[in-house]
Design a protein around this motif. Structure first.
Motif, PDB file in Angstrom:
ATOM      1  N   VAL A 149      65.842 120.851 119.204  1.00 19.91           N
ATOM      2  CA  VAL A 149      66.590 120.703 117.962  1.00 19.91           C
ATOM      3  C   VAL A 149      67.620 119.581 118.099  1.00 19.91           C
ATOM      4  N   GLU A 150      67.404 118.477 117.348  1.00 19.15           N
ATOM      5  CA  GLU A 150      68.427 117.432 117.240  1.00 19.15           C
ATOM      6  C   GLU A 150      69.373 117.823 116.107  1.00 19.15           C
ATOM      7  N   TRP A 151      70.626 117.525 116.267  1.00 14.21           N
ATOM      8  CA  TRP A 151      71.670 117.869 115.292  1.00 14.21           C
ATOM      9  C   TRP A 151      71.727 119.367 114.994  1.00 14.21           C
ATOM     10  N   GLY A 184      74.296 114.288 120.463  1.00 16.16           N
ATOM     11  CA  GLY A 184      74.587 112.880 120.752  1.00 16.16           C
ATOM     12  C   GLY A 184      74.437 112.079 119.474  1.00 16.16           C
ATOM     13  N   ASP A 185      75.137 110.943 119.423  1.00  9.73           N
ATOM     14  CA  ASP A 185      75.141 110.126 118.208  1.00  9.73           C
ATOM     15  C   ASP A 185      73.750 109.580 117.882  1.00  9.73           C
ATOM     16  N   LEU A 186      73.629 109.027 116.697  1.00  9.70           N
ATOM     17  CA  LEU A 186      72.399 108.328 116.315  1.00  9.70           C
ATOM     18  C   LEU A 186      72.127 107.227 117.330  1.00  9.70           C
ATOM     19  N   GLY A 187      70.893 107.145 117.792  1.00 11.58           N
ATOM     20  CA  GLY A 187      70.532 106.122 118.763  1.00 11.58           C
ATOM     21  C   GLY A 187      70.872 106.480 120.194  1.00 11.58           C
ATOM     22  N   ALA A 188      71.332 107.704 120.426  1.00 16.43           N
ATOM     23  CA  ALA A 188      71.691 108.114 121.793  1.00 16.43           C
ATOM     24  C   ALA A 188      70.450 108.221 122.673  1.00 16.43           C
ATOM     25  N   GLY A 189      69.333 108.604 122.061  1.00 12.95           N
ATOM     26  CA  GLY A 189      68.099 108.754 122.847  1.00 12.95           C
ATOM     27  C   GLY A 189      67.540 110.168 122.823  1.00 12.95           C
ATOM     28  N   LYS A 190      67.959 110.964 121.857  1.00 11.10           N
ATOM     29  CA  LYS A 190      67.484 112.353 121.772  1.00 11.10           C
ATOM     30  C   LYS A 190      65.967 112.385 121.562  1.00 11.10           C
ATOM     31  N   THR A 191      65.515 111.588 120.588  1.00 13.64           N
ATOM     32  CA  THR A 191      64.075 111.564 120.293  1.00 13.64           C
ATOM     33  C   THR A 191      63.297 110.961 121.461  1.00 13.64           C
ATOM     34  N   THR A 192      63.890 109.957 122.100  1.00 10.68           N
ATOM     35  CA  THR A 192      63.236 109.342 123.261  1.00 10.68           C
ATOM     36  C   THR A 192      63.060 110.363 124.382  1.00 10.68           C
ATOM     37  N   LEU A 193      64.084 111.182 124.603  1.00  4.91           N
ATOM     38  CA  LEU A 193      63.995 112.219 125.635  1.00  4.91           C
ATOM     39  C   LEU A 193      62.876 113.209 125.297  1.00  4.91           C
ATOM     40  N   GLY A 251      77.192 101.506 126.167  1.00  2.00           N
ATOM     41  CA  GLY A 251      76.423 100.265 126.058  1.00  2.00           C
ATOM     42  C   GLY A 251      74.945 100.585 126.084  1.00  2.00           C
ATOM     43  N   THR A 252      74.225 100.010 127.035  1.00  2.00           N
ATOM     44  CA  THR A 252      72.791 100.310 127.121  1.00  2.00           C
ATOM     45  C   THR A 252      72.526 101.503 128.028  1.00  2.00           C
ATOM     46  N   GLU A 253      73.562 101.993 128.723  1.00  2.00           N
ATOM     47  CA  GLU A 253      73.357 103.160 129.569  1.00  2.00           C
ATOM     48  C   GLU A 253      73.630 104.439 128.782  1.00  2.00           C
ATOM     49  N   ARG A 254      73.079 105.517 129.292  1.00  2.00           N
ATOM     50  CA  ARG A 254      73.318 106.821 128.682  1.00  2.00           C
ATOM     51  C   ARG A 254      73.723 107.804 129.767  1.00  2.00           C
ATOM     52  N   GLU A 255      74.637 108.675 129.415  1.00  2.00           N
ATOM     53  CA  GLU A 255      74.989 109.775 130.316  1.00  2.00           C
ATOM     54  C   GLU A 255      74.312 111.030 129.778  1.00  2.00           C
ATOM     55  N   ILE A 257      73.155 109.342 135.033  1.00  2.00           N
ATOM     56  CA  ILE A 257      73.193 108.096 134.266  1.00  2.00           C
ATOM     57  C   ILE A 257      71.766 107.578 134.086  1.00  2.00           C
ATOM     58  N   ILE A 258      71.451 107.256 132.847  1.00  2.00           N
ATOM     59  CA  ILE A 258      70.124 106.756 132.495  1.00  2.00           C
ATOM     60  C   ILE A 258      70.279 105.280 132.122  1.00  2.00           C
ATOM     61  N   LYS A 259      69.562 104.424 132.834  1.00  3.28           N
ATOM     62  CA  LYS A 259      69.781 102.985 132.668  1.00  3.28           C
ATOM     63  C   LYS A 259      69.099 102.393 131.439  1.00  3.28           C
ATOM     64  N   ASP A 260      67.930 102.913 131.096  1.00  2.36           N
ATOM     65  CA  ASP A 260      67.184 102.309 129.980  1.00  2.36           C
ATOM     66  C   ASP A 260      66.217 103.331 129.388  1.00  2.36           C
ATOM     67  N   GLU A 261      65.484 102.871 128.381  1.00  9.53           N
ATOM     68  CA  GLU A 261      64.558 103.761 127.684  1.00  9.53           C
ATOM     69  C   GLU A 261      63.533 104.380 128.644  1.00  9.53           C
ATOM     70  N   GLN A 262      63.042 103.585 129.570  1.00  7.64           N
ATOM     71  CA  GLN A 262      62.081 104.109 130.552  1.00  7.64           C
ATOM     72  C   GLN A 262      62.688 105.246 131.357  1.00  7.64           C
ATOM     73  N   GLY A 263      63.968 105.080 131.697  1.00  7.19           N
ATOM     74  CA  GLY A 263      64.678 106.125 132.439  1.00  7.19           C
ATOM     75  C   GLY A 263      64.796 107.406 131.633  1.00  7.19           C
ATOM     76  N   MET A 264      64.995 107.247 130.331  1.00  2.24           N
ATOM     77  CA  MET A 264      65.110 108.427 129.475  1.00  2.24           C
ATOM     78  C   MET A 264      63.768 109.147 129.377  1.00  2.24           C
ATOM     79  N   LEU A 265      62.694 108.376 129.280  1.00  2.00           N
ATOM     80  CA  LEU A 265      61.354 108.976 129.258  1.00  2.00           C
ATOM     81  C   LEU A 265      61.078 109.721 130.566  1.00  2.00           C
TER      82      LEU A 265
HETATM   83  P1  ADP Z   1      68.292 109.490 118.644  1.00  2.00           P
HETATM   84  O1  ADP Z   1      67.096 110.387 118.467  1.00  2.00           O
HETATM   85  O2  ADP Z   1      69.332 110.076 119.552  1.00  2.00           O
HETATM   86  O3  ADP Z   1      68.892 109.042 117.334  1.00  2.00           O
HETATM   87  P2  ADP Z   1      66.347 107.565 119.605  1.00  2.00           P
HETATM   88  O4  ADP Z   1      65.719 108.165 120.816  1.00  2.00           O
HETATM   89  O5  ADP Z   1      65.572 107.603 118.338  1.00  2.00           O
HETATM   90  O6  ADP Z   1      67.808 108.177 119.403  1.00  2.00           O
HETATM   91  O7  ADP Z   1      66.684 106.044 119.862  1.00  2.00           O
HETATM   92  C1  ADP Z   1      67.341 105.589 121.010  1.00  2.00           C
HETATM   93  C2  ADP Z   1      67.323 104.059 120.976  1.00  2.00           C
HETATM   94  O8  ADP Z   1      68.159 103.533 121.989  1.00  2.00           O
HETATM   95  C3  ADP Z   1      65.926 103.502 121.216  1.00  2.00           C
HETATM   96  O9  ADP Z   1      65.753 102.404 120.354  1.00  2.00           O
HETATM   97  C4  ADP Z   1      65.975 103.056 122.672  1.00  2.00           C
HETATM   98  O10 ADP Z   1      65.121 101.980 122.928  1.00  2.00           O
HETATM   99  C5  ADP Z   1      67.424 102.632 122.807  1.00  2.00           C
HETATM  100  N1  ADP Z   1      67.962 102.722 124.171  1.00  2.00           N
HETATM  101  C6  ADP Z   1      68.656 101.757 124.798  1.00  2.00           C
HETATM  102  N2  ADP Z   1      69.076 102.153 126.005  1.00  2.00           N
HETATM  103  C7  ADP Z   1      68.634 103.413 126.158  1.00  2.00           C
HETATM  104  C8  ADP Z   1      68.763 104.365 127.220  1.00  2.00           C
HETATM  105  N3  ADP Z   1      69.435 104.099 128.345  1.00  2.00           N
HETATM  106  N4  ADP Z   1      68.200 105.581 127.030  1.00  2.00           N
HETATM  107  C9  ADP Z   1      67.567 105.855 125.880  1.00  2.00           C
HETATM  108  N5  ADP Z   1      67.405 105.006 124.859  1.00  2.00           N
HETATM  109  C10 ADP Z   1      67.944 103.780 124.990  1.00  2.00           C
END
Ligand code: ADP
Ligand code: MG
Length: 138
Positions: A102-104, A30-39, A125-129, A2-10
């Protein structure tokens, strides 16, 4: 995991960077906004990348060379026909020297080689698995 926030994903990306080797292919689902690019941003930072990380949604691919290691970050969200990927010569990117994200990947059809790692991100919600599987072992 479980990833709590963006920092956790990084941070998860930085951990993942330690496991990567030249030639590896990583699919991100994962859906749009899941955090793929953030990872991926975390991975690139973990590998030592200093600059910005753009989402490759419009260019399909963003190339990086990090300490001599070529890394390609694909986002196939906008691809409608896998033929578009044939035209860009996508096969040439998948070789023994590169690391490819590769996303998508579903939009790549048969043109994509099977991945070494398959990463699935679910949104709660704001968490990610984060689910990481060694694709070739399964
Ligand atoms: P994707 O590439 O999957 O479409 P992005 O990485 O571009 O997603 O965006 C993820 C968005 O979700 C960012 O705006 C980020 O700040 C937000 N966010 C909120 N909670 C989390 C979390 N737990 N892990 C990753 N991103 C999160
Ligand atoms: Mg993205």
């Amino acid at each position: 995991m479980i990833i709590k926030d963006e920092q956790g994903m990084l941070a998860a990306g930085k951990q993942l960077a330690l496991k990567l080797k030249a030639g590896m292919i990583v699919f991100l689902e994962g859906d749009l906004g899941a955090g793929k690019t953030t990872l991926v941003r975390g991975v690139l930072q973990g590998l030592g990348h200093q600059g910005a990380v753009k989402s490759p949604t419009y260019n399909l691919v963003e190339p990086y060379i990090i300490n001599d290691q070529p890394v390609f970050h694909f986002d196939l969200y906008r691809v409608k026909d896998a033929e578009e990927l044939e035209y860009m010569g996508i096969r040439d990117y998948f070789n023994n020297e590169s690391i490819c994200f590769v996303e998508w990947p579903v939009n790549g059809g048969d043109l994509l080689t099977e991945p070494d790692l398959l990463i699935k991100i679910n949104i709660y919600g704001t968490e990610r698995e984060l689910l990481i599987s060694n694709y070739k072992d399964s």
